[in-house]
Design a protein around this motif. Structure first.
Motif, PDB file in Angstrom:
ATOM      1  N   LEU A 176       0.829  -1.206   0.000  1.00  0.00           N
ATOM      2  CA  LEU A 176       0.000   0.000   0.000  1.00  0.00           C
ATOM      3  C   LEU A 176       0.864   1.256   0.000  1.00  0.00           C
ATOM      4  O   LEU A 176       0.585   2.220  -0.740  1.00  0.00           O
ATOM      5  N   ALA A 177       1.923   1.260   0.830  1.00  0.00           N
ATOM      6  CA  ALA A 177       2.820   2.420   0.909  1.00  0.00           C
ATOM      7  C   ALA A 177       3.469   2.703  -0.437  1.00  0.00           C
ATOM      8  O   ALA A 177       3.564   3.866  -0.858  1.00  0.00           O
ATOM      9  N   TRP A 178       3.899   1.647  -1.139  1.00  0.00           N
ATOM     10  CA  TRP A 178       4.526   1.840  -2.450  1.00  0.00           C
ATOM     11  C   TRP A 178       3.500   2.250  -3.507  1.00  0.00           C
ATOM     12  O   TRP A 178       3.831   3.020  -4.428  1.00  0.00           O
ATOM     13  N   LEU A 179       2.275   1.767  -3.394  1.00  0.00           N
ATOM     14  CA  LEU A 179       1.214   2.176  -4.331  1.00  0.00           C
ATOM     15  C   LEU A 179       0.941   3.672  -4.194  1.00  0.00           C
ATOM     16  O   LEU A 179       0.807   4.384  -5.194  1.00  0.00           O
ATOM     17  N   VAL A 180       0.892   4.160  -2.952  1.00  0.00           N
ATOM     18  CA  VAL A 180       0.667   5.590  -2.698  1.00  0.00           C
ATOM     19  C   VAL A 180       1.807   6.416  -3.293  1.00  0.00           C
ATOM     20  O   VAL A 180       1.572   7.437  -3.957  1.00  0.00           O
ATOM     21  N   VAL A 181       3.059   5.977  -3.071  1.00  0.00           N
ATOM     22  CA  VAL A 181       4.224   6.694  -3.619  1.00  0.00           C
ATOM     23  C   VAL A 181       4.167   6.713  -5.140  1.00  0.00           C
ATOM     24  O   VAL A 181       4.397   7.752  -5.772  1.00  0.00           O
ATOM     25  N   TYR A 182       3.821   5.565  -5.751  1.00  0.00           N
ATOM     26  CA  TYR A 182       3.749   5.486  -7.215  1.00  0.00           C
ATOM     27  C   TYR A 182       2.716   6.456  -7.781  1.00  0.00           C
ATOM     28  O   TYR A 182       2.969   7.153  -8.771  1.00  0.00           O
ATOM     29  N   LEU A 183       1.561   6.526  -7.147  1.00  0.00           N
ATOM     30  CA  LEU A 183       0.507   7.439  -7.618  1.00  0.00           C
ATOM     31  C   LEU A 183       0.941   8.901  -7.495  1.00  0.00           C
ATOM     32  O   LEU A 183       0.544   9.747  -8.303  1.00  0.00           O
ATOM     33  N   CYS A 184       1.777   9.184  -6.479  1.00  0.00           N
ATOM     34  CA  CYS A 184       2.251  10.565  -6.271  1.00  0.00           C
ATOM     35  C   CYS A 184       3.312  10.983  -7.286  1.00  0.00           C
ATOM     36  O   CYS A 184       3.428  12.171  -7.603  1.00  0.00           O
ATOM     37  N   LEU A 186       3.657   9.502 -10.417  1.00  0.00           N
ATOM     38  CA  LEU A 186       3.258   8.947 -11.713  1.00  0.00           C
ATOM     39  C   LEU A 186       3.541   9.894 -12.872  1.00  0.00           C
ATOM     40  O   LEU A 186       4.094   9.510 -13.894  1.00  0.00           O
ATOM     41  N   ARG A 187       3.166  11.180 -12.722  1.00  0.00           N
ATOM     42  CA  ARG A 187       3.291  12.158 -13.801  1.00  0.00           C
ATOM     43  C   ARG A 187       4.467  13.109 -13.601  1.00  0.00           C
ATOM     44  O   ARG A 187       4.484  14.212 -14.136  1.00  0.00           O
ATOM     45  N   GLY A 188       5.444  12.704 -12.796  1.00  0.00           N
ATOM     46  CA  GLY A 188       6.605  13.552 -12.566  1.00  0.00           C
ATOM     47  C   GLY A 188       6.243  14.802 -11.774  1.00  0.00           C
ATOM     48  O   GLY A 188       5.444  14.747 -10.841  1.00  0.00           O
ATOM     49  N   THR A 189       6.820  15.949 -12.170  1.00  0.00           N
ATOM     50  CA  THR A 189       6.567  17.202 -11.435  1.00  0.00           C
ATOM     51  C   THR A 189       5.097  17.601 -11.472  1.00  0.00           C
ATOM     52  O   THR A 189       4.612  18.274 -10.568  1.00  0.00           O
ATOM     53  N   GLU A 190       4.396  17.155 -12.501  1.00  0.00           N
ATOM     54  CA  GLU A 190       2.971  17.497 -12.632  1.00  0.00           C
ATOM     55  C   GLU A 190       2.157  16.957 -11.459  1.00  0.00           C
ATOM     56  O   GLU A 190       1.313  17.661 -10.901  1.00  0.00           O
ATOM     57  N   SER A 191       2.407  15.691 -11.079  1.00  0.00           N
ATOM     58  CA  SER A 191       1.665  15.102  -9.955  1.00  0.00           C
ATOM     59  C   SER A 191       2.354  15.388  -8.622  1.00  0.00           C
ATOM     60  O   SER A 191       1.705  15.717  -7.637  1.00  0.00           O
ATOM     61  N   THR A 192       3.692  15.309  -8.600  1.00  0.00           N
ATOM     62  CA  THR A 192       4.429  15.574  -7.363  1.00  0.00           C
ATOM     63  C   THR A 192       4.182  16.999  -6.876  1.00  0.00           C
ATOM     64  O   THR A 192       4.018  17.233  -5.677  1.00  0.00           O
ATOM     65  N   GLY A 193       4.145  17.946  -7.818  1.00  0.00           N
ATOM     66  CA  GLY A 193       3.943  19.352  -7.471  1.00  0.00           C
ATOM     67  C   GLY A 193       2.647  19.615  -6.731  1.00  0.00           C
ATOM     68  O   GLY A 193       2.580  20.520  -5.884  1.00  0.00           O
ATOM     69  N   LYS A 194       1.618  18.831  -7.044  1.00  0.00           N
ATOM     70  CA  LYS A 194       0.328  18.996  -6.355  1.00  0.00           C
ATOM     71  C   LYS A 194       0.344  18.313  -4.993  1.00  0.00           C
ATOM     72  O   LYS A 194      -0.198  18.834  -4.014  1.00  0.00           O
ATOM     73  N   MET A 407       9.798  10.447   0.809  1.00  0.00           N
ATOM     74  CA  MET A 407       9.885   9.438  -0.249  1.00  0.00           C
ATOM     75  C   MET A 407       9.788  10.062  -1.639  1.00  0.00           C
ATOM     76  O   MET A 407      10.401   9.562  -2.593  1.00  0.00           O
ATOM     77  N   LEU A 408       9.042  11.143  -1.784  1.00  0.00           N
ATOM     78  CA  LEU A 408       8.939  11.816  -3.085  1.00  0.00           C
ATOM     79  C   LEU A 408      10.313  12.341  -3.508  1.00  0.00           C
ATOM     80  O   LEU A 408      10.678  12.274  -4.682  1.00  0.00           O
ATOM     81  N   GLY A 409      11.071  12.861  -2.534  1.00  0.00           N
ATOM     82  CA  GLY A 409      12.428  13.322  -2.821  1.00  0.00           C
ATOM     83  C   GLY A 409      13.375  12.176  -3.123  1.00  0.00           C
ATOM     84  O   GLY A 409      14.189  12.248  -4.056  1.00  0.00           O
ATOM     85  N   ASN A 410      13.255  11.087  -2.349  1.00  0.00           N
ATOM     86  CA  ASN A 410      14.125   9.928  -2.565  1.00  0.00           C
ATOM     87  C   ASN A 410      13.935   9.338  -3.960  1.00  0.00           C
ATOM     88  O   ASN A 410      14.904   9.019  -4.649  1.00  0.00           O
ATOM     89  N   THR A 411      12.675   9.192  -4.368  1.00  0.00           N
ATOM     90  CA  THR A 411      12.399   8.603  -5.689  1.00  0.00           C
ATOM     91  C   THR A 411      12.782   9.558  -6.813  1.00  0.00           C
ATOM     92  O   THR A 411      13.222   9.118  -7.878  1.00  0.00           O
ATOM     93  N   ALA A 412      12.633  10.878  -6.579  1.00  0.00           N
ATOM     94  CA  ALA A 412      13.044  11.868  -7.596  1.00  0.00           C
ATOM     95  C   ALA A 412      14.537  11.767  -7.872  1.00  0.00           C
ATOM     96  O   ALA A 412      14.986  11.927  -9.021  1.00  0.00           O
ATOM     97  N   ALA A 432       6.333   4.035 -16.819  1.00  0.00           N
ATOM     98  CA  ALA A 432       6.863   2.664 -16.720  1.00  0.00           C
ATOM     99  C   ALA A 432       8.157   2.641 -15.905  1.00  0.00           C
ATOM    100  O   ALA A 432       8.382   1.721 -15.102  1.00  0.00           O
ATOM    101  N   ILE A 433       9.001   3.670 -16.096  1.00  0.00           N
ATOM    102  CA  ILE A 433      10.256   3.746 -15.327  1.00  0.00           C
ATOM    103  C   ILE A 433       9.937   3.881 -13.837  1.00  0.00           C
ATOM    104  O   ILE A 433      10.520   3.187 -12.998  1.00  0.00           O
ATOM    105  N   SER A 434       8.967   4.769 -13.517  1.00  0.00           N
ATOM    106  CA  SER A 434       8.548   4.949 -12.120  1.00  0.00           C
ATOM    107  C   SER A 434       8.007   3.651 -11.544  1.00  0.00           C
ATOM    108  O   SER A 434       8.321   3.274 -10.410  1.00  0.00           O
ATOM    109  N   GLY A 435       7.187   2.958 -12.332  1.00  0.00           N
ATOM    110  CA  GLY A 435       6.590   1.702 -11.884  1.00  0.00           C
ATOM    111  C   GLY A 435       7.634   0.636 -11.611  1.00  0.00           C
ATOM    112  O   GLY A 435       7.551  -0.085 -10.608  1.00  0.00           O
ATOM    113  N   LEU A 436       8.648   0.542 -12.480  1.00  0.00           N
ATOM    114  CA  LEU A 436       9.706  -0.459 -12.298  1.00  0.00           C
ATOM    115  C   LEU A 436      10.533  -0.172 -11.045  1.00  0.00           C
ATOM    116  O   LEU A 436      10.852  -1.085 -10.285  1.00  0.00           O
ATOM    117  N   VAL A 437      10.866   1.101 -10.828  1.00  0.00           N
ATOM    118  CA  VAL A 437      11.640   1.478  -9.634  1.00  0.00           C
ATOM    119  C   VAL A 437      10.861   1.123  -8.369  1.00  0.00           C
ATOM    120  O   VAL A 437      11.408   0.539  -7.417  1.00  0.00           O
TER     121      VAL A 437
END
Length: 592
Positions: A176-184, A186-194, A407-412, A432-437
């Motif tokens: 669940l924790a990784w699913l939440v991070v992936y959704l955040c 998903l769209r790079g700065t577009e989704s992370t920024g929000k 985690m958003l910073g770590n994955t970025a 796909a790159i985000s999903g694989l990571v």
């Protein structure tokens, strides 16, 4: 290519992303511990000095590099010199290690959050034993909060050698924790920024609510007095200064490549100097603010335990020696105990093993950090509050926001160099790159949900990002000041922002900060050498407490590999590029 690079919607979004990344769990569970260990209010002196000479300059340096080079950590240092590509690779490696274990904390926070809706809270009382004739023996020897953490949450094994099986409930929480991070992401700065608007601001809302509640708790002033009473002798303790420097260093997230990645999506004309000052000041202010909240609650817990201890001892002595109810008080307890011991020696010796030494000072002196503070000390305080479910939900929701923001910073730091790579991005979309990571990190992270998983978590937490980060930031600073050239970098910044670089930043970058990092590096190495065989804390169920054990040989090998795998990237990549260039020169040489 520069025009095609995605950008933050506005400068505020970038600042929120940096704050959300920098302000993390260390502000809540590491800084209060250091205050407790190194002189309360007097610890703020070395902390503020280290912020000025280390924190702000290095943060500004990383933001300036990212904004100037317009790439992730690998590309940024490859631009300075191809031989320095390994610095970026090392940053990505450290961020990958961090992501693997850091999200496990979010999984535990989810686990506790789900259980916070129960009445009573499941960690507030010990469960009954198998015969239902009394409480569970392990729980009685420890405490209900320790039992819930070590037995119900971790189901911890007696040692690191006994791996056990994956615990399916924490494993589901990790998914669940990784699913939440992936959704955040998903769209790079577009989704992370929000998302960062919430992950950066909501923890402050909860901290303010907790501050109001904490200050109204019985005994809160005991905790606050303990925190703010300065012990000036600690100013001469070198460990206080070293820990202040270390806290600033790791709290800001220097060396991971996250700040470089975030700044690479900035407008080139952005005032990164102002951003560095704002982020570092907010980060440090949050640590102090969180400490006030923590110590008010810590004071409540210590006072509650102290008064509960007094009640038990008073009841025992009153019943044993037929004393008048209410005769024993905190002020005359020691005097009466001395009288009873001399007047009734045989009777007193029978009850003596059951008489605890009640001391408020010793309760306050109990130093706890990390998961022990978050999941044992705080939960123990929460269970004794009125409407405990509400305070539990708020607290673990805050932990989640802090953890997800980091985690958003770590994955970025991992994703930006990967998406910048033409080879990878031409074959795979960023989703796909985000999903694989996320998938790879989650799969490896399942190790931390085994019965011995907490021991491996401690290994990663203690060794994955200490020496490695110091070396990375040291090479970063040398690369900018002496390889790229400080004058050249100064003119680049002036061309970008229209502002001249002041002498303060140049002195810090070129001399003070590198020397400080070298000092920290030497301290860590000498500390490891002097410590001898590395040890860990194992849970002994029969005693209901932690015991110290030596790491087995394979765990020591894993620690060595963990440190070497990131630090060795720097020389190995440089060597690889040198060999490749030599081979190219050899191929290009004319045949005689």
């Amino acid at each position: 290519m520069e025009k095609a690079r995605p950008l933050w919607a506005n400068p505020l979004q970038f600042v929120f992303a940096c704050i959300s990344y920098a302000v993390g769990l260390g502000n809540v569970w590491r800084f209060p511990y250091l205050c407790q260990m190194y002189g309360g209010g007097s610890f703020l002196v070395p902390y503020i000095i280290m912020l000025i000479v280390e924190g702000m300059p290095l943060l500004y340096l990383e933001l300036a590099v990212g904004q100037r080079m317009r790439q992730g950590s690998i590309g940024a240092f490859r631009t300075i010199s191809p031989y320095l590509s390994g610095v970026g690779v090392a940053s990505v490696m450290v961020s990958f290690f961090l992501s693997m274990y850091y999200n496990v904390i979010n999984a535990w926070a989810f686990w506790y959050l789900f259980h916070s809706f129960q009445d009573p809270l499941p960690w507030s009382v010990c469960p009954l034993n198998g015969n239902r004739t009394g409480y569970d023996e392990e729980c009685e020897k420890a405490s209900s909060t320790q039992y819930f953490w070590y037995r119900k949450t971790l189901n911890i094994s007696p040692s690191i050698q006994e791996n056990g099986s994956v615990q399916w409930e924490p494993a589901l929480c990790l998914l669940l924790a990784w699913l939440v991070v992936y959704l955040c992401i998903l769209r790079g700065t577009e989704s992370t920024g929000k998302v960062v608007y919430f992950t950066a601001s909501l923890p402050y809302c909860v901290l303010i609510i907790y501050l109001v509640r904490g200050l109204t708790l019985h005994g809160a002033t005991n905790g606050l007095m303990y925190m703010f009473t300065p012990k000036m002798e600690q100013l001469t303790n070198p460990k206080a200064w070293i820990n202040a420097a270390t806290q600033i260093f790791f709290s800001l997230g220097l060396g991971f490549g996250s700040l470089i990645a975030f700044a690479s999506y900035n407008e080139p004309s952005s005032n990164c100097q102002k951003h560095a000052i704002i982020v570092s000041l907010i980060n440090s202010s949050t640590s102090i603010f969180a400490s006030i909240v923590t110590f008010s609650i810590y004071g409540f817990k210590a006072t509650f335990n102290y008064e509960n201890c007094l009640r038990k001892v008073s009841l025992l002595l009153t019943n044993t020696f037929d004393l008048e109810d209410g005769f024993l008080t905190a002020s005359n307890l020691e005097e009466v105990k001395g009288y009873l011991a001399s007047a009734y020696p045989s009777k007193y010796s029978e009850v003596f093993p059951h008489i605890k030494n009640c001391s408020l000072e010793s309760e306050l002196d109990t130093a706890v950090q990390g998961t022990g503070l978050a999941f044992i000390v705080y939960t123990e305080a929460i269970k004794n509050m009125e409407v405990s479910q509400l305070w539990s939900v708020l607290y673990f929701f805050m932990l989640l926001m802090l953890g997800i923001g980091s985690m958003l910073g770590n994955t970025a730091a991992i994703l930006t160099p990967l998406t910048d790579s033409k080879i990878i991005s031409s074959h795979l979309p960023k989703e796909a790159i985000s999903g694989l990571v996320c998938l790879i990190s989650c799969a490896i992270g399942m190790v931390f949900t085994t019965e011995a998983g907490n021991y491996w978590f401690d290994i990663f937490n203690d060794y994955a990002a200490t020496l490695s980060l110091l070396l990375i930031v040291l090479v970063e600073t040398i690369a900018v000041c002496y390889v790229y050239g400080l004058r050249r970098f100064e003119s680049d910044l002036k061309a970008m922002t229209g502002r001249a670089l002041s002498w303060y930043w140049k002195v810090m970058w070129a001399g003070v900060s590198p020397l400080l990092i070298v000092s920290l590096f030497v301290f860590y190495l000498s500390d490891y050498i002097l410590a001898g065989t590395l040890k860990y804390q194992a849970w002994e169920a029969s005693q209901g407490q932690l015991v110290t054990k030596d790491y087995p040989a394979y765990a020591l090998a894993a620690i060595g590999l963990l440190v070497a795998s990131s630090t060795m990237c720097i020389p190995l990549v440089a060597l690889g590029i040198f060999v490749l260039r030599c081979l190219k020169r050899g191929d290009a040489a004319p045949v005689a």
